[in-house]
Write an enzyme that holds these catalytic residues in place. Structure first.
Site, short mmCIF file in Angstrom:
data_model
loop_
_atom_site.label_atom_id
_atom_site.label_comp_id
_atom_site.label_asym_id
_atom_site.label_seq_id
_atom_site.Cartn_x
_atom_site.Cartn_y
_atom_site.Cartn_z
N GLU A 112 0.83 -1.20 0.00
CA GLU A 112 0.00 0.00 0.00
C GLU A 112 0.87 1.26 0.00
OE1 GLU A 112 -2.96 -0.25 -0.62
OE2 GLU A 112 -3.43 -2.33 -0.11
N CYS A 160 -7.75 -2.02 7.87
CA CYS A 160 -6.36 -1.98 7.42
C CYS A 160 -5.93 -0.56 7.17
CB CYS A 160 -6.19 -2.84 6.18
SG CYS A 160 -6.44 -4.60 6.54
N HIS A 176 -1.08 -5.84 1.85
CA HIS A 176 -2.27 -6.68 1.77
C HIS A 176 -1.88 -8.01 1.11
CE1 HIS A 176 -5.58 -3.59 2.53
NE2 HIS A 176 -5.95 -4.65 3.20
N1 PCA Z 1 -8.26 -7.04 6.22
C1 PCA Z 1 -9.22 -5.98 6.46
C2 PCA Z 1 -9.19 -5.75 7.95
C3 PCA Z 1 -8.51 -6.93 8.53
C4 PCA Z 1 -7.87 -7.61 7.38
O1 PCA Z 1 -7.10 -8.58 7.45
C5 PCA Z 1 -8.95 -4.74 5.61
O2 PCA Z 1 -8.43 -4.87 4.49
O3 PCA Z 1 -9.28 -3.63 6.03
#
Ligand code: PCA
Length: 199
Positions: free
Chosen positions: A79, A142, A166
Site C-alpha cells: 500500500e 487496514c 495486503h
Molecule cells: N483485512 C481488512 C481488515 C482486517 C484484514 O485482514 C482490511 O483490508 O481492512
C-alpha cells in the site's frame, strides 16, 4: 533492524486470516539482521489501532510492517497511501459500523506509507512471488491501522518507518466461492524477502 510485524484476527465470517497465519509462521523463523517482534490485532475500530500504538510504544521498532487480508486480490500488494476515512463495507468484529467518518477529526486527508515500497516490490518479485503496488488500502480496518500509525509517527516525529502489505485469500478460503488465492508458503517467501530487503 528491529521490525514490528503485525497481522489481523479473522473477520467477515472467515475462520482464518492469512495475515495472522503469516505472523505466526514468521515469528518462529530466523531472518538475517532482523530482530522480529510480532502482534496480532483485533479487527475492531476501537481495539486494532490502539493495540498497534501500544505495540509501537513497547517495542520501539525501526520499522512497522502491518499485514492484512484483501480478498479478491491476486498478488501481495504494497500500500502506498492511507486516507483519513472510515467507510466500512461490513461491521467490524465488535459490530461497529462506520460511514463517512474521519479517523482523526483534524488530521490530514492522507499519508504516504514511509517504507520504500518500490524496493520492497523489487525484492518480493525477485523471490518469485507475484506483487504489485496499490493505491488504496480501502476504508476499513487496514487503512485505519496504517493511517493511525503514520499519524502517530508524524505528530511525534518518531524515527520509525511504517508500511502495509495486503495479501490474497488462502486457497482454503475460496474453495466454495471461486476467486484468487495464494498459498501460505508463497506468501511467507514474499514477506521474508520484504523483511530481508528492509534489513
Ligand atoms: N483485512 C481488512 C481488515 C482486517 C484484514 O485482514 C482490511 O483490508 O481492512
Amino acid at each position: 533492524m528491529k521490525i514490528l510485524l503485525t497481522g489481523f484476527e479473522p473477520f467477515g465470517g472467515s475462520l482464518v486470516n492469512p495475515s495472522a497465519e503469516l505472523v505466526r509462521a514468521l515469528a518462529g523463523q530466523r531472518i538475517d539482521h532482523v530482530d522480529l517482534h510480532t502482534a496480532l490485532l483485533p479487527v475492531t475500530s476501537d481495539g486494532g489501532p490502539a493495540m498497534l500504538l501500544q505495540a509501537i510504544e513497547s517495542v520501539k521498532p525501526d520499522i512497522v510492517l502491518c499485514l492484512g487480508q484483501a480478498g479478491g486480490r491476486s498478488t501481495l500488494s504494497l500500500e502506498r497511501v492511507a486516507i483519513n476515512l472510515l467507510d466500512f463495507s461490513m461491521p467490524d468484529n465488535a459490530g461497529k459500523n462506520m460511514t463517512d467518518e474521519p479517523i482523526i477529526a483534524d488530521g490530514p486527508a492522507a499519508y504516504f506509507a514511509t517504507l520504500p515500497v518500490r524496493l520492497l516490490l523489487t525484492a518480493i518479485r525477485k523471490a518469485g512471488v507475484p506483487a504489485e503496488l496499490s493505491l488504496t488500502a480501502g476504508a476499513y480496518l487496514c487503512n485505519q491501522v496504517l493511517y493511525t500509525a503514520l499519524h502517530h509517527v508524524a505528530v511525534n516525529a518518531l524515527p520509525i518507518r511504517v508500511g502495509f502489505m495486503h495479501v490474497p485469500s488462502l486457497p482454503e478460503q475460496v474453495v466454495d466461492r471461486p476467486g484468487p488465492s495464494m498459498g501460505l508458503e508463497t506468501m511467507i517467501a514474499g514477506v521474508r524477502a520484504a523483511l530481508r530487503s528492509l534489513a
